[in-house]
Design an enzyme around this catalytic site. Structure first.
Site, short mmCIF file in Angstrom:
data_model
loop_
_atom_site.label_atom_id
_atom_site.label_comp_id
_atom_site.label_asym_id
_atom_site.label_seq_id
_atom_site.Cartn_x
_atom_site.Cartn_y
_atom_site.Cartn_z
N HIS A 60 37.15 41.49 36.11
CA HIS A 60 36.48 41.25 37.41
C HIS A 60 35.11 41.93 37.35
CE1 HIS A 60 39.99 39.56 39.56
NE2 HIS A 60 40.63 40.24 38.63
N GLN A 153 39.87 34.93 45.94
CA GLN A 153 40.59 36.21 46.09
C GLN A 153 41.49 36.26 47.34
OE1 GLN A 153 40.35 39.91 44.50
NE2 GLN A 153 42.24 39.41 45.56
N ASP A 310 41.14 43.74 33.05
CA ASP A 310 41.26 43.47 34.49
C ASP A 310 40.24 44.25 35.32
OD1 ASP A 310 42.14 42.34 36.85
OD2 ASP A 310 44.14 43.21 36.80
#
Ligand code: FE2
Length: 428
Positions: A60, A153, A310
Protein backbone atom coordinates in the site's frame (compact mmCIF):
# COMPACT_ATOMS: atom_id res chain seq x y z
CA UNK A 1 32.63 -6.88 -25.89
CA UNK A 2 30.19 -7.40 -23.04
CA UNK A 3 28.96 -4.53 -20.92
CA UNK A 4 29.21 -6.59 -17.74
CA UNK A 5 30.38 -10.02 -16.63
CA UNK A 6 29.49 -11.29 -13.17
CA UNK A 7 31.69 -14.30 -12.37
CA UNK A 8 31.73 -17.00 -9.68
CA UNK A 9 28.09 -16.49 -8.73
CA UNK A 10 25.91 -18.95 -6.87
CA UNK A 11 22.35 -18.98 -8.18
CA UNK A 12 19.19 -19.57 -6.12
CA UNK A 13 18.73 -22.97 -7.83
CA UNK A 14 22.07 -24.14 -6.38
CA UNK A 15 24.31 -23.81 -9.45
CA UNK A 16 27.78 -22.62 -8.47
CA UNK A 17 30.66 -20.89 -10.25
CA UNK A 18 28.24 -19.36 -12.71
CA UNK A 19 29.06 -16.47 -15.04
CA UNK A 20 26.38 -14.02 -16.07
CA UNK A 21 27.13 -12.10 -19.26
CA UNK A 22 25.30 -8.84 -19.93
CA UNK A 23 24.95 -6.77 -23.06
CA UNK A 24 22.62 -3.83 -23.78
CA UNK A 25 20.67 -4.32 -20.55
CA UNK A 26 19.91 -7.98 -21.19
CA UNK A 27 21.47 -11.21 -20.00
CA UNK A 28 23.08 -12.86 -23.02
CA UNK A 29 24.59 -15.94 -21.39
CA UNK A 30 24.45 -17.79 -18.06
CA UNK A 31 26.89 -20.66 -17.80
CA UNK A 32 28.78 -22.61 -15.15
CA UNK A 33 32.51 -21.99 -15.43
CA UNK A 34 32.12 -18.78 -17.44
CA UNK A 35 34.87 -16.64 -15.94
CA UNK A 36 36.63 -15.02 -18.83
CA UNK A 37 35.06 -12.90 -21.51
CA UNK A 38 35.94 -9.40 -22.69
CA UNK A 39 33.75 -6.98 -20.72
CA UNK A 40 33.78 -3.30 -19.77
CA UNK A 41 33.08 -4.27 -16.16
CA UNK A 42 33.84 -7.54 -14.37
CA UNK A 43 32.31 -8.26 -10.97
CA UNK A 44 33.66 -11.12 -8.89
CA UNK A 45 30.77 -12.50 -6.82
CA UNK A 46 33.31 -14.69 -4.97
CA UNK A 47 30.83 -17.53 -4.57
CA UNK A 48 28.10 -15.25 -3.29
CA UNK A 49 24.42 -15.57 -4.10
CA UNK A 50 23.19 -13.67 -7.14
CA UNK A 51 19.42 -13.58 -7.25
CA UNK A 52 16.84 -12.00 -9.49
CA UNK A 53 15.46 -8.92 -7.71
CA UNK A 54 13.03 -9.16 -4.86
CA UNK A 55 9.40 -8.60 -5.82
CA UNK A 56 6.62 -7.48 -3.50
CA UNK A 57 3.22 -8.73 -4.68
CA UNK A 58 1.19 -6.76 -2.14
CA UNK A 59 1.78 -3.27 -0.83
CA UNK A 60 0.00 0.00 0.00
CA UNK A 61 2.20 2.79 -1.29
CA UNK A 62 -0.44 5.48 -0.75
CA UNK A 63 -0.30 4.86 3.01
CA UNK A 64 3.36 4.08 3.51
CA UNK A 65 5.58 6.20 5.77
CA UNK A 66 2.52 7.97 7.22
CA UNK A 67 3.00 6.46 10.69
CA UNK A 68 1.62 8.76 13.39
CA UNK A 69 -0.52 10.80 10.95
CA UNK A 70 -2.82 12.10 12.27
CA UNK A 71 -2.39 9.77 15.26
CA UNK A 72 -1.13 6.28 16.11
CA UNK A 73 -3.33 3.16 15.89
CA UNK A 74 -3.91 2.58 19.63
CA UNK A 75 -5.50 -0.87 19.48
CA UNK A 76 -3.29 -2.11 16.63
CA UNK A 77 -6.27 -3.75 14.93
CA UNK A 78 -7.18 -3.92 11.25
CA UNK A 79 -10.47 -2.11 11.84
CA UNK A 80 -8.88 0.79 13.74
CA UNK A 81 -6.30 0.97 10.95
CA UNK A 82 -9.07 1.34 8.34
CA UNK A 83 -10.79 3.98 10.51
CA UNK A 84 -7.49 5.82 10.98
CA UNK A 85 -6.82 5.75 7.22
CA UNK A 86 -10.29 7.28 6.81
CA UNK A 87 -9.23 10.14 9.12
CA UNK A 88 -5.99 10.65 7.22
CA UNK A 89 -7.46 10.58 3.69
CA UNK A 90 -9.01 14.08 3.72
CA UNK A 91 -5.69 15.49 4.96
CA UNK A 92 -3.57 14.00 2.18
CA UNK A 93 -1.90 16.15 -0.44
CA UNK A 94 -0.54 14.91 -3.71
CA UNK A 95 2.89 16.34 -2.98
CA UNK A 96 3.17 14.52 0.36
CA UNK A 97 1.95 11.25 -1.17
CA UNK A 98 4.49 11.46 -3.99
CA UNK A 99 7.31 12.37 -1.62
CA UNK A 100 6.59 9.50 0.78
CA UNK A 101 6.18 6.97 -2.05
CA UNK A 102 9.44 8.05 -3.70
CA UNK A 103 11.22 7.76 -0.34
CA UNK A 104 9.87 4.24 0.03
CA UNK A 105 11.03 3.36 -3.50
CA UNK A 106 14.53 4.52 -2.48
CA UNK A 107 14.42 2.08 0.43
CA UNK A 108 13.18 -0.64 -1.92
CA UNK A 109 16.00 -0.15 -4.43
CA UNK A 110 18.60 -0.22 -1.65
CA UNK A 111 17.15 -3.58 -0.54
CA UNK A 112 17.11 -5.02 -4.08
CA UNK A 113 13.31 -4.80 -4.31
CA UNK A 114 12.72 -3.75 -7.91
CA UNK A 115 9.05 -4.61 -8.55
CA UNK A 116 6.07 -3.77 -6.37
CA UNK A 117 2.33 -4.29 -6.82
CA UNK A 118 0.67 -1.55 -4.80
CA UNK A 119 -3.00 -1.21 -4.07
CA UNK A 120 -4.26 2.36 -4.30
CA UNK A 121 -7.43 3.45 -2.55
CA UNK A 122 -10.13 4.65 -4.97
CA UNK A 123 -12.73 5.53 -2.30
CA UNK A 124 -11.95 9.24 -2.58
CA UNK A 125 -13.76 11.14 -5.29
CA UNK A 126 -10.69 13.30 -5.93
CA UNK A 127 -8.65 10.18 -6.74
CA UNK A 128 -5.73 12.05 -5.26
CA UNK A 129 -3.79 8.92 -4.38
CA UNK A 130 -4.37 7.49 -7.86
CA UNK A 131 -2.94 10.61 -9.48
CA UNK A 132 -0.01 10.62 -7.06
CA UNK A 133 0.93 6.98 -7.56
CA UNK A 134 0.57 7.20 -11.35
CA UNK A 135 3.07 10.07 -11.15
CA UNK A 136 5.36 7.96 -8.94
CA UNK A 137 5.02 5.00 -11.32
CA UNK A 138 6.19 7.21 -14.19
CA UNK A 139 9.10 8.65 -12.22
CA UNK A 140 10.45 5.35 -10.87
CA UNK A 141 9.96 3.40 -14.12
CA UNK A 142 13.67 3.51 -15.06
CA UNK A 143 14.59 1.61 -11.90
CA UNK A 144 11.47 0.01 -10.39
CA UNK A 145 8.36 -1.66 -11.84
CA UNK A 146 5.35 -0.30 -10.00
CA UNK A 147 2.05 -2.04 -10.76
CA UNK A 148 -1.10 -0.43 -9.38
CA UNK A 149 -4.34 -2.03 -8.21
CA UNK A 150 -7.58 -0.01 -8.01
CA UNK A 151 -8.55 -0.82 -4.44
CA UNK A 152 -11.98 0.13 -3.07
CA UNK A 153 -10.83 0.19 0.58
CA UNK A 154 -14.29 1.02 1.98
CA UNK A 155 -16.11 -1.55 -0.17
CA UNK A 156 -16.90 -1.48 -3.89
CA UNK A 157 -20.65 -1.69 -3.18
CA UNK A 158 -20.72 -0.32 0.37
CA UNK A 159 -18.94 2.95 -0.43
CA UNK A 160 -21.05 5.26 -2.63
CA UNK A 161 -19.38 5.94 -5.96
CA UNK A 162 -16.57 3.44 -5.40
CA UNK A 163 -17.32 1.36 -8.49
CA UNK A 164 -17.40 4.43 -10.72
CA UNK A 165 -14.17 5.66 -9.13
CA UNK A 166 -12.59 2.28 -9.75
CA UNK A 167 -13.48 2.43 -13.43
CA UNK A 168 -12.15 6.01 -13.62
CA UNK A 169 -8.88 4.83 -12.06
CA UNK A 170 -8.56 2.06 -14.65
CA UNK A 171 -9.17 4.58 -17.42
CA UNK A 172 -6.44 6.80 -15.93
CA UNK A 173 -3.89 3.99 -16.19
CA UNK A 174 -4.22 1.87 -13.06
CA UNK A 175 -3.41 -1.71 -14.05
CA UNK A 176 -5.34 -4.19 -11.91
CA UNK A 177 -8.90 -4.56 -10.51
CA UNK A 178 -9.01 -4.81 -6.71
CA UNK A 179 -11.74 -5.56 -4.18
CA UNK A 180 -12.49 -6.25 -0.52
CA UNK A 181 -15.52 -8.57 -0.35
CA UNK A 182 -15.27 -9.30 3.40
CA UNK A 183 -15.68 -5.58 4.11
CA UNK A 184 -18.98 -5.26 2.21
CA UNK A 185 -22.09 -5.09 4.41
CA UNK A 186 -23.20 -8.72 4.06
CA UNK A 187 -21.83 -12.02 2.80
CA UNK A 188 -24.25 -11.76 -0.13
CA UNK A 189 -23.01 -8.28 -1.07
CA UNK A 190 -19.42 -9.49 -0.69
CA UNK A 191 -20.10 -12.27 -3.20
CA UNK A 192 -21.89 -9.81 -5.48
CA UNK A 193 -18.87 -7.48 -5.36
CA UNK A 194 -16.61 -10.34 -6.46
CA UNK A 195 -18.89 -11.06 -9.42
CA UNK A 196 -19.15 -7.42 -10.48
CA UNK A 197 -15.41 -6.75 -10.17
CA UNK A 198 -14.38 -9.91 -12.01
CA UNK A 199 -16.77 -8.98 -14.83
CA UNK A 200 -15.21 -5.50 -15.03
CA UNK A 201 -11.76 -7.12 -15.26
CA UNK A 202 -12.85 -9.64 -17.88
CA UNK A 203 -14.44 -6.88 -19.94
CA UNK A 204 -11.37 -4.63 -19.70
CA UNK A 205 -8.80 -7.44 -20.10
CA UNK A 206 -7.24 -6.67 -16.70
CA UNK A 207 -5.74 -8.79 -13.94
CA UNK A 208 -7.59 -9.09 -10.62
CA UNK A 209 -6.14 -8.89 -7.11
CA UNK A 210 -8.59 -8.76 -4.23
CA UNK A 211 -8.09 -8.43 -0.54
CA UNK A 212 -10.13 -11.50 0.28
CA UNK A 213 -11.32 -12.96 3.58
CA UNK A 214 -8.88 -10.96 5.71
CA UNK A 215 -10.45 -12.10 8.96
CA UNK A 216 -10.45 -15.03 11.37
CA UNK A 217 -14.05 -15.88 10.48
CA UNK A 218 -13.99 -19.48 9.17
CA UNK A 219 -17.26 -18.78 7.33
CA UNK A 220 -15.74 -15.93 5.32
CA UNK A 221 -15.61 -17.88 2.06
CA UNK A 222 -15.35 -15.24 -0.65
CA UNK A 223 -12.29 -17.05 -2.01
CA UNK A 224 -14.69 -19.74 -3.21
CA UNK A 225 -16.67 -17.16 -5.21
CA UNK A 226 -13.43 -15.62 -6.47
CA UNK A 227 -12.24 -19.01 -7.77
CA UNK A 228 -15.65 -19.86 -9.25
CA UNK A 229 -15.92 -16.49 -11.02
CA UNK A 230 -12.38 -16.93 -12.33
CA UNK A 231 -13.41 -20.22 -13.92
CA UNK A 232 -16.77 -18.88 -15.18
CA UNK A 233 -15.14 -15.90 -16.90
CA UNK A 234 -12.10 -17.79 -18.19
CA UNK A 235 -9.68 -15.69 -16.13
CA UNK A 236 -7.52 -18.69 -15.19
CA UNK A 237 -4.11 -17.62 -13.86
CA UNK A 238 -5.04 -13.92 -13.99
CA UNK A 239 -6.65 -13.61 -10.56
CA UNK A 240 -5.00 -13.24 -7.17
CA UNK A 241 -6.50 -13.72 -3.72
CA UNK A 242 -4.60 -11.59 -1.22
CA UNK A 243 -4.49 -12.46 2.50
CA UNK A 244 -7.05 -15.34 2.56
CA UNK A 245 -6.49 -15.42 6.32
CA UNK A 246 -9.88 -17.00 7.05
CA UNK A 247 -8.52 -20.20 5.44
CA UNK A 248 -6.38 -20.59 8.57
CA UNK A 249 -9.56 -21.10 10.62
CA UNK A 250 -11.70 -22.98 8.11
CA UNK A 251 -13.00 -26.48 8.61
CA UNK A 252 -10.53 -29.00 7.15
CA UNK A 253 -13.18 -30.85 5.14
CA UNK A 254 -14.29 -27.60 3.51
CA UNK A 255 -10.68 -26.71 2.65
CA UNK A 256 -10.21 -30.15 1.06
CA UNK A 257 -12.98 -29.18 -1.37
CA UNK A 258 -11.83 -25.57 -1.78
CA UNK A 259 -8.20 -26.28 -2.75
CA UNK A 260 -9.04 -28.20 -5.97
CA UNK A 261 -11.38 -25.38 -7.03
CA UNK A 262 -8.61 -22.82 -6.43
CA UNK A 263 -6.21 -25.03 -8.39
CA UNK A 264 -8.73 -25.36 -11.25
CA UNK A 265 -8.91 -21.54 -11.40
CA UNK A 266 -5.09 -21.32 -11.20
CA UNK A 267 -5.68 -18.70 -8.54
CA UNK A 268 -2.58 -16.92 -7.28
CA UNK A 269 -2.28 -16.41 -3.54
CA UNK A 270 -0.50 -13.68 -1.62
CA UNK A 271 0.05 -14.10 2.11
CA UNK A 272 1.34 -11.14 4.09
CA UNK A 273 3.15 -12.77 7.01
CA UNK A 274 4.22 -9.68 8.97
CA UNK A 275 0.74 -8.20 8.86
CA UNK A 276 -1.23 -11.42 9.22
CA UNK A 277 0.64 -12.48 12.38
CA UNK A 278 0.19 -8.96 13.77
CA UNK A 279 -3.47 -8.29 12.92
CA UNK A 280 -5.13 -11.69 13.05
CA UNK A 281 -6.23 -13.44 16.25
CA UNK A 282 -7.09 -10.11 17.85
CA UNK A 283 -10.49 -11.39 19.00
CA UNK A 284 -8.94 -14.51 20.54
CA UNK A 285 -7.93 -14.97 24.15
CA UNK A 286 -5.84 -18.16 24.21
CA UNK A 287 -5.07 -20.14 22.19
CA UNK A 288 -4.47 -17.23 19.82
CA UNK A 289 -4.56 -18.09 16.12
CA UNK A 290 -1.69 -17.22 13.78
CA UNK A 291 -4.11 -16.29 11.03
CA UNK A 292 -1.86 -16.68 8.01
CA UNK A 293 -3.35 -18.68 5.15
CA UNK A 294 -2.37 -22.31 4.55
CA UNK A 295 0.81 -21.73 2.57
CA UNK A 296 2.32 -25.26 2.46
CA UNK A 297 -1.02 -26.81 1.52
CA UNK A 298 -1.62 -24.23 -1.23
CA UNK A 299 1.88 -24.87 -2.62
CA UNK A 300 1.27 -28.62 -2.50
CA UNK A 301 -1.94 -28.06 -4.50
CA UNK A 302 0.20 -26.48 -7.23
CA UNK A 303 -0.79 -22.86 -6.65
CA UNK A 304 1.60 -19.93 -6.94
CA UNK A 305 2.01 -18.44 -3.46
CA UNK A 306 3.86 -15.18 -2.87
CA UNK A 307 4.61 -13.26 0.32
CA UNK A 308 3.86 -9.54 0.39
CA UNK A 309 5.07 -6.80 2.72
CA UNK A 310 1.61 -5.13 2.72
CA UNK A 311 2.45 -2.26 5.08
CA UNK A 312 5.46 -0.23 6.20
CA UNK A 313 5.04 2.47 8.83
CA UNK A 314 1.37 3.23 8.17
CA UNK A 315 -1.97 3.08 10.03
CA UNK A 316 -1.78 -0.73 10.21
CA UNK A 317 1.88 -1.46 10.91
CA UNK A 318 4.55 0.61 12.61
CA UNK A 319 7.61 -1.33 11.44
CA UNK A 320 9.24 -2.55 8.22
CA UNK A 321 12.03 -1.38 5.91
CA UNK A 322 11.29 -2.76 2.40
CA UNK A 323 13.28 -5.85 3.33
CA UNK A 324 11.62 -8.81 1.62
CA UNK A 325 14.00 -11.17 3.45
CA UNK A 326 12.35 -10.08 6.70
CA UNK A 327 9.00 -10.93 5.09
CA UNK A 328 10.30 -14.34 3.97
CA UNK A 329 11.70 -15.05 7.44
CA UNK A 330 8.38 -14.27 9.11
CA UNK A 331 6.48 -16.40 6.57
CA UNK A 332 8.86 -19.27 7.18
CA UNK A 333 8.28 -19.13 10.93
CA UNK A 334 4.52 -18.61 10.88
CA UNK A 335 3.97 -21.46 8.39
CA UNK A 336 6.61 -23.65 10.09
CA UNK A 337 8.28 -24.13 6.70
CA UNK A 338 11.54 -25.34 8.20
CA UNK A 339 12.81 -28.05 5.82
CA UNK A 340 15.56 -27.02 3.42
CA UNK A 341 13.13 -27.30 0.50
CA UNK A 342 10.45 -25.28 2.29
CA UNK A 343 12.91 -22.54 3.27
CA UNK A 344 13.88 -22.24 -0.39
CA UNK A 345 10.19 -21.98 -1.24
CA UNK A 346 10.04 -19.01 1.15
CA UNK A 347 12.85 -17.35 -0.83
CA UNK A 348 10.90 -18.06 -4.04
CA UNK A 349 7.86 -16.45 -2.38
CA UNK A 350 9.64 -13.07 -2.44
CA UNK A 351 11.31 -13.48 -5.85
CA UNK A 352 10.10 -15.83 -8.62
CA UNK A 353 6.55 -16.44 -7.32
CA UNK A 354 5.52 -12.76 -7.06
CA UNK A 355 7.15 -12.15 -10.46
CA UNK A 356 4.64 -14.67 -11.85
CA UNK A 357 1.79 -12.97 -9.96
CA UNK A 358 2.72 -9.59 -11.48
CA UNK A 359 3.33 -11.29 -14.86
CA UNK A 360 6.66 -9.46 -15.12
CA UNK A 361 8.24 -9.65 -18.55
CA UNK A 362 11.89 -10.71 -18.77
CA UNK A 363 12.29 -11.63 -15.10
CA UNK A 364 14.90 -14.22 -14.13
CA UNK A 365 18.49 -15.26 -14.60
CA UNK A 366 18.44 -16.70 -18.09
CA UNK A 367 19.66 -15.57 -21.48
CA UNK A 368 17.17 -13.04 -22.83
CA UNK A 369 16.00 -11.80 -19.41
CA UNK A 370 16.53 -8.24 -18.25
CA UNK A 371 19.92 -7.82 -16.55
CA UNK A 372 18.29 -7.15 -13.17
CA UNK A 373 19.83 -8.90 -10.17
CA UNK A 374 21.10 -8.58 -6.63
CA UNK A 375 24.44 -9.72 -5.21
CA UNK A 376 23.89 -10.79 -1.62
CA UNK A 377 26.30 -11.31 1.27
CA UNK A 378 25.20 -14.95 1.53
CA UNK A 379 25.99 -18.19 -0.25
CA UNK A 380 22.49 -19.55 -0.74
CA UNK A 381 18.82 -18.56 -0.27
CA UNK A 382 18.56 -20.12 3.18
CA UNK A 383 21.57 -18.18 4.46
CA UNK A 384 20.15 -15.05 2.84
CA UNK A 385 16.94 -15.43 4.88
CA UNK A 386 18.80 -16.39 8.07
CA UNK A 387 21.09 -13.36 7.95
CA UNK A 388 18.69 -10.91 6.24
CA UNK A 389 21.75 -10.70 4.02
CA UNK A 390 23.25 -7.38 3.00
CA UNK A 391 22.53 -6.39 -0.59
CA UNK A 392 26.10 -5.76 -1.68
CA UNK A 393 25.09 -4.59 -5.15
CA UNK A 394 21.80 -4.10 -6.99
CA UNK A 395 21.73 -4.08 -10.81
CA UNK A 396 18.98 -2.87 -13.12
CA UNK A 397 19.35 -3.38 -16.88
CA UNK A 398 23.02 -4.12 -16.30
CA UNK A 399 23.73 -0.92 -14.41
CA UNK A 400 24.61 -0.82 -10.71
CA UNK A 401 21.98 1.31 -8.96
CA UNK A 402 22.69 0.60 -5.28
CA UNK A 403 25.51 -0.71 -3.12
CA UNK A 404 25.78 -1.48 0.56
CA UNK A 405 29.06 -2.23 2.36
CA UNK A 406 29.42 -5.79 3.65
CA UNK A 407 28.20 -6.23 7.21
CA UNK A 408 31.15 -6.91 9.44
CA UNK A 409 31.52 -6.78 13.20
CA UNK A 410 34.90 -6.55 14.94
CA UNK A 411 35.48 -8.37 18.21
CA UNK A 412 37.69 -7.35 21.11
CA UNK A 413 37.78 -10.60 23.07
CA UNK A 414 40.92 -12.23 24.51
CA UNK A 415 41.83 -15.43 22.64
CA UNK A 416 39.06 -15.04 20.05
CA UNK A 417 39.19 -13.99 16.37
CA UNK A 418 39.16 -10.28 15.59
CA UNK A 419 36.11 -10.58 13.34
CA UNK A 420 32.92 -12.50 13.82
CA UNK A 421 31.87 -14.90 11.05
CA UNK A 422 28.27 -16.08 11.02
CA UNK A 423 28.92 -18.88 8.55
CA UNK A 424 28.91 -22.43 9.89
CA UNK A 425 30.61 -23.81 6.77
CA UNK A 426 33.68 -21.62 7.06
CA UNK A 427 34.10 -22.70 10.67
CA UNK A 428 34.06 -26.43 9.82
FE1 FE2 B 1 -3.35 -5.01 1.89
Amino acid sequence: MLDLLVKDATLPDGRRDVGIAVSAGRIVEVREGLRDAPAHEVVDAAGGLVSPPFVDAHFHMDATLSYGLPRVNASGTLLEGIALWGELKPLLTQEALVERALAYCDWAVAKGLLAIRSHVDVCDHRLLAVQALLEVKRRVAPYLDLQLVAFPQDGALRSPGALANLERALAMGVDVVGGIPHFERTMAEGAESVRVLCEIAAEAGRLVDMHCDESDDPLSRHVETLAAETVRLGLHGRVTGSHLTSMHSMDNYYVSKLLPLMAEARLNVVANPLINITLQGRHDTYPRRRGMTRVPELLAAGLTVAFGHDCVMDPWYSLGSADMLEVAAMGLHVAQMTSQAAMRQCFDAVTAAPARVLQLEGYGLEAGCHADFVLLQARDPVEAIRLRATRLAVYRRGRRIATTPAAQAALALPGRPAAVDFSLERRA
